[in-house]
Write an enzyme that holds these catalytic residues in place. Sequence first.
Site, PDB file in Angstrom:
ATOM      1  N   LYS A  23       9.519 -33.823  -4.173  1.00 34.89           N
ATOM      2  CA  LYS A  23       8.799 -32.685  -3.565  1.00 34.89           C
ATOM      3  C   LYS A  23       9.464 -32.256  -2.266  1.00 34.89           C
ATOM      4  O   LYS A  23       9.709 -31.069  -2.039  1.00 34.89           O
ATOM      5  CB  LYS A  23       7.345 -33.097  -3.332  1.00 34.89           C
ATOM      6  CG  LYS A  23       6.396 -31.939  -3.135  1.00 34.89           C
ATOM      7  CD  LYS A  23       4.944 -32.409  -3.137  1.00 34.89           C
ATOM      8  CE  LYS A  23       4.491 -32.788  -4.514  1.00 34.89           C
ATOM      9  NZ  LYS A  23       3.081 -33.214  -4.593  1.00 34.89           N
ATOM     10  N   ARG A  93       0.950 -34.315   1.427  1.00 30.70           N
ATOM     11  CA  ARG A  93       1.169 -34.611   0.005  1.00 30.70           C
ATOM     12  C   ARG A  93       2.171 -35.764  -0.145  1.00 30.70           C
ATOM     13  O   ARG A  93       3.127 -35.856   0.614  1.00 30.70           O
ATOM     14  CB  ARG A  93       1.745 -33.392  -0.731  1.00 30.70           C
ATOM     15  CG  ARG A  93       0.794 -32.226  -0.892  1.00 30.70           C
ATOM     16  CD  ARG A  93       1.520 -31.070  -1.607  1.00 30.70           C
ATOM     17  NE  ARG A  93       0.623 -30.013  -2.030  1.00 30.70           N
ATOM     18  CZ  ARG A  93       0.311 -28.949  -1.300  1.00 30.70           C
ATOM     19  NH1 ARG A  93       0.836 -28.816  -0.090  1.00 30.70           N
ATOM     20  NH2 ARG A  93      -0.516 -28.034  -1.772  1.00 30.70           N
ATOM     21  N   GLY A 102      -0.900 -40.349 -10.569  1.00 35.25           N
ATOM     22  CA  GLY A 102      -1.599 -41.546 -10.121  1.00 35.25           C
ATOM     23  C   GLY A 102      -1.314 -41.888  -8.678  1.00 35.25           C
ATOM     24  O   GLY A 102      -1.946 -42.751  -8.098  1.00 35.25           O
ATOM     25  N   MET A 104      -1.130 -40.711  -4.547  1.00 34.98           N
ATOM     26  CA  MET A 104      -2.206 -40.159  -3.744  1.00 34.98           C
ATOM     27  C   MET A 104      -2.364 -38.657  -3.935  1.00 34.98           C
ATOM     28  O   MET A 104      -1.387 -37.913  -3.991  1.00 34.98           O
ATOM     29  CB  MET A 104      -1.948 -40.449  -2.267  1.00 34.98           C
ATOM     30  CG  MET A 104      -3.200 -40.249  -1.430  1.00 34.98           C
ATOM     31  SD  MET A 104      -2.838 -40.162   0.311  1.00 34.98           S
ATOM     32  CE  MET A 104      -2.520 -38.433   0.484  1.00 34.98           C
ATOM     33  N   ARG A 337       9.368 -28.002  -9.189  1.00 32.46           N
ATOM     34  CA  ARG A 337       9.986 -29.220  -9.756  1.00 32.46           C
ATOM     35  C   ARG A 337      10.320 -28.947 -11.210  1.00 32.46           C
ATOM     36  O   ARG A 337       9.771 -28.020 -11.811  1.00 32.46           O
ATOM     37  CB  ARG A 337       9.030 -30.411  -9.648  1.00 32.46           C
ATOM     38  CG  ARG A 337       7.727 -30.211 -10.388  1.00 32.46           C
ATOM     39  CD  ARG A 337       6.789 -31.379 -10.180  1.00 32.46           C
ATOM     40  NE  ARG A 337       5.469 -31.107 -10.722  1.00 32.46           N
ATOM     41  CZ  ARG A 337       4.411 -31.880 -10.535  1.00 32.46           C
ATOM     42  NH1 ARG A 337       4.512 -32.968  -9.800  1.00 32.46           N
ATOM     43  NH2 ARG A 337       3.244 -31.579 -11.061  1.00 32.46           N
ATOM     44  N   HIS A 455       4.323 -60.401 -33.923  1.00 32.74           N
ATOM     45  CA  HIS A 455       4.550 -60.038 -35.327  1.00 32.74           C
ATOM     46  C   HIS A 455       3.986 -58.653 -35.617  1.00 32.74           C
ATOM     47  O   HIS A 455       4.658 -57.793 -36.211  1.00 32.74           O
ATOM     48  CB  HIS A 455       3.893 -61.088 -36.246  1.00 32.74           C
ATOM     49  CG  HIS A 455       4.014 -60.759 -37.697  1.00 32.74           C
ATOM     50  ND1 HIS A 455       3.056 -60.039 -38.381  1.00 32.74           N
ATOM     51  CD2 HIS A 455       4.998 -61.018 -38.585  1.00 32.74           C
ATOM     52  CE1 HIS A 455       3.441 -59.889 -39.634  1.00 32.74           C
ATOM     53  NE2 HIS A 455       4.606 -60.480 -39.794  1.00 32.74           N
ATOM     54  N   SER A 765      25.300 -61.078 -33.321  1.00 31.89           N
ATOM     55  CA  SER A 765      24.195 -60.128 -33.121  1.00 31.89           C
ATOM     56  C   SER A 765      23.224 -60.792 -32.156  1.00 31.89           C
ATOM     57  O   SER A 765      22.759 -61.910 -32.412  1.00 31.89           O
ATOM     58  CB  SER A 765      23.511 -59.812 -34.443  1.00 31.89           C
ATOM     59  OG  SER A 765      22.477 -58.875 -34.219  1.00 31.89           O
ATOM     60  N   CYS A 832      19.998 -56.941 -32.131  1.00 28.94           N
ATOM     61  CA  CYS A 832      18.976 -56.612 -33.133  1.00 28.94           C
ATOM     62  C   CYS A 832      17.581 -56.984 -32.667  1.00 28.94           C
ATOM     63  O   CYS A 832      16.628 -56.911 -33.433  1.00 28.94           O
ATOM     64  CB  CYS A 832      19.295 -57.281 -34.462  1.00 28.94           C
ATOM     65  SG  CYS A 832      19.303 -59.082 -34.370  1.00 28.94           S
ATOM     66  N   TYR A 852      27.226 -51.871 -31.515  1.00 27.56           N
ATOM     67  CA  TYR A 852      26.046 -51.171 -32.032  1.00 27.56           C
ATOM     68  C   TYR A 852      24.764 -51.774 -31.477  1.00 27.56           C
ATOM     69  O   TYR A 852      24.738 -52.907 -30.990  1.00 27.56           O
ATOM     70  CB  TYR A 852      26.019 -51.204 -33.573  1.00 27.56           C
ATOM     71  CG  TYR A 852      25.785 -52.578 -34.170  1.00 27.56           C
ATOM     72  CD1 TYR A 852      24.496 -53.082 -34.349  1.00 27.56           C
ATOM     73  CD2 TYR A 852      26.859 -53.381 -34.571  1.00 27.56           C
ATOM     74  CE1 TYR A 852      24.277 -54.334 -34.895  1.00 27.56           C
ATOM     75  CE2 TYR A 852      26.658 -54.639 -35.123  1.00 27.56           C
ATOM     76  CZ  TYR A 852      25.352 -55.109 -35.278  1.00 27.56           C
ATOM     77  OH  TYR A 852      25.139 -56.364 -35.807  1.00 27.56           O
TER      78      TYR A 852
END
Length: 876
Positions: A23, A93, A102, A104, A337, A455, A765, A832, A852
Amino acid sequence: MSHKYVYLFSEGSAKMRELLGGKGANLAEMTTLGLPVPFGFTVSTEACTRYYTDKKTIAPEIIEQIESALVITEEKAGKKFGDPSNPFLVSVRSGARASMPGMMDTILNLGLNDETVVGLAKLTNNERFAFDSYRRFIQMFSDVVMEVEKAKFDEIFEEIKHKYNCKLDTDLNAENLKEVVKRYKEMYLKAKGTEFPQDPRVQLMEAIKAVFRSWDNPRAIVYRRKNDIPSDWGTAVNVQSMVFGNMGNDCGTGVAFTRNPSTGEKKLYGEFLMNAQGEDVVAGIRTPSPIDELNNTQPDVYQQFAETAEKLEQHYRDMQDMEFTIERGRLFMLQTRNGKRTAAAALQIAVDLVSEGMISKSEAIAKIDPRSLDALLHPTFEPKALKNAKPIASGLPASPGAACGRVYFTAEDAMTAAKMGEKVILVRLETSPEDIEGMYAAEGILTARGGMTSHAAVVARGMGTCCVAGCSEATISEKNKTISFASGKTFKEGEWLSLDGSTGNVYGEALPTIEAQVSGNFATIMQWADEIRTLHVRTNADTPHDAEVAVKFGAEGIGLCRTEHMFFDESRIPAMREMIVSKDVESRKRALNKLLPMQRSDFKGIYKAMGGRPVTIRFLDPPLHEFLPTEEADIRALASEMNLTYEGLLQTVESLHEFNPMLGHRGCRLAVTYPEIAEMQTRAVIEAAIEVRQETGIEVVPEIMIPLVGEVKELEYVKNTVDETAKAVMAERGVEIPYLVGTMIEVPRAALTADKIAEQAQFFSFGTNDLSQMTFGFSRDDAGKFLDDYYKKKIFESDPFARLDQEGVGRLVKMAVELGKSVRKDIKLGICGEHGGDPSSIEFCHNVGLNYVSCSPFRVPIARLAAAQAKINEKK
């Protein structure tokens, strides 16, 4: 010279975002651009950090700099703070470098007291306006700074409106508002034990402290954790000369976007209210008018605003979200913004900005939050219904999307209800592999236990099914088929619940859902991302259906196929159980021979779905006890079914019991004890590859992954079994096919000795779920019970199972990469674990040189976009 903590708007720029916050940097930039911005100054983020270092006090040198900036701002305004004849008022602000809901709320009209309110009334010849401003200030300051409940003020205000038969706030006259002020002050005295502060300088310093405090409020901490915002950034404070939208009917306030934030359409979008202040628009006390109507009432102001909006969008090269005030027919800009937008709008705006020549493809890719794509790939709740609904509980947002259905407490009941055409929510204390079919049948899954990598969470994400996990506010009785919440509500089988897997909220009613819709812009953005990224994206898929879904989303292979999930099917689990209860090798082999054609068929389906793309198959990983029942009634039923004695089966179940099964007889340890399991799985993998090649011409190069290796000799032993079996199958079939054998790096010792392991492994992996679990010494299913305390006490900023711990676990990954490459230069490297779909973790994987990442099918687009952003960031 002392360090500079306070900057006038004329001293800053958009490039100073880290210091001035978003801001403050934008107010400074608009000032430089010559736009009508009320003058002021910004107390920097460094002052906030210093406030916490100094045990929540503002250092004297910072106070001195605030005073100096205030004097200059007063001179610019030609007014004095606290001067009864010509009072100077300011707004205060917050403004962090990343937009943070969230934080002030704004405080307006600061500087008013019992004397200056009279001066303001005389100066403007408008007593009503002065006391309206004062009552607003008392309420805002009391609520936001002094934490006096806002509802108490609202109650007084409504009482007085009712007393004088006023329908709207604007119907109250000056005398009515004086009564409001009097009652507000009395209430403040009662709540705080002291009079409402009258010294404007005290008001200002208390407001600045409140902004700093809000950086660490519970809402802000949760938001930072979910959005990867570090706690040491701090927030800035913006102090700005007041302009008034509530001075009369030629005054007003509004919020507008340069493009529609819901659709991305290129058209001014917003609303305004005449004779009002900023919070009135947001609070919904009066109905605002569409921005277009300003052209009818104040065409000159509208024209100026439209030109300013165009100028700002061209300058920032992005859609802008702007706040403005009109004071006596003059336009003032209070904020701009980069505007928040829906995922669909983000794609539309990005594509349009490129076609308009405003930005490049790389810049367009960089503007889109990869996580926002979830909203395009999963159902959402109908917005109006969601706005009116109130959550009855919340858990972890384990798998995104919205689901509504009737609750059922077992997989069997869920499947039966789904077959009857009912929409089902499966409610479990925690899920296990036995629940797979019920999970497939459900619209959504709710568990009382488990974390983001439990799970339920992992499987639901793979299916693209909504899941709220670890809802500790829920008490589930599977026996009575009820779920009760801490809020006092109880639901029986067949009653409606709705789940929001993107927020973790649970609703005690049936909320309508909207199916996901993917536009042509999605394909365009994905194509651009693929042109940029160098990191490949695979998927975690255990079925041909999951593989097909992933390929549609752009997966370039399978990085993890979990073979154990194939054994829980009703038609297969008897053979699996027969193998487990077998007392000798020959009996085990007979049982495994029943599983062989099933495994082979599964692999053939997956190979065909992947069309020659690489497929990494993990051999059996979980401990064997997971395939057997634990309740007496279930054990008796199974013993009868298998022609075994209850005592004999019970002895097998008890013999498989482990105190810590996650560190027990699982992974490669099973294949060491029972090599015949690895033999059967290798045979299925190789035979399937040969048959698919013969039937379709698709060349398959299977990648066989041995899990949970911690010692190179474990891998060597199992690899010998694999190689001997593969060689035998190829000799039988008269066909040679290439294949790779590698391992998951998920035990810390494997990372530490990766050079030795790379002598045997053709690929690594990284199984970062278990690697994180073992490195931290946390059970990922139980960590949710205490992680909230770690966040509150700032021990952790994020869930290490959702976002890779780059400092500790990441160091092990980096070490294993370097050691592996030192021995085998062409070693394939991937990840993975669930971190494979987390944008910040993907950037880490790109930077350490993995080939990857692999993630659940519905996260593949997120990973493709995040991989492109990682490449773009590398150039910065």
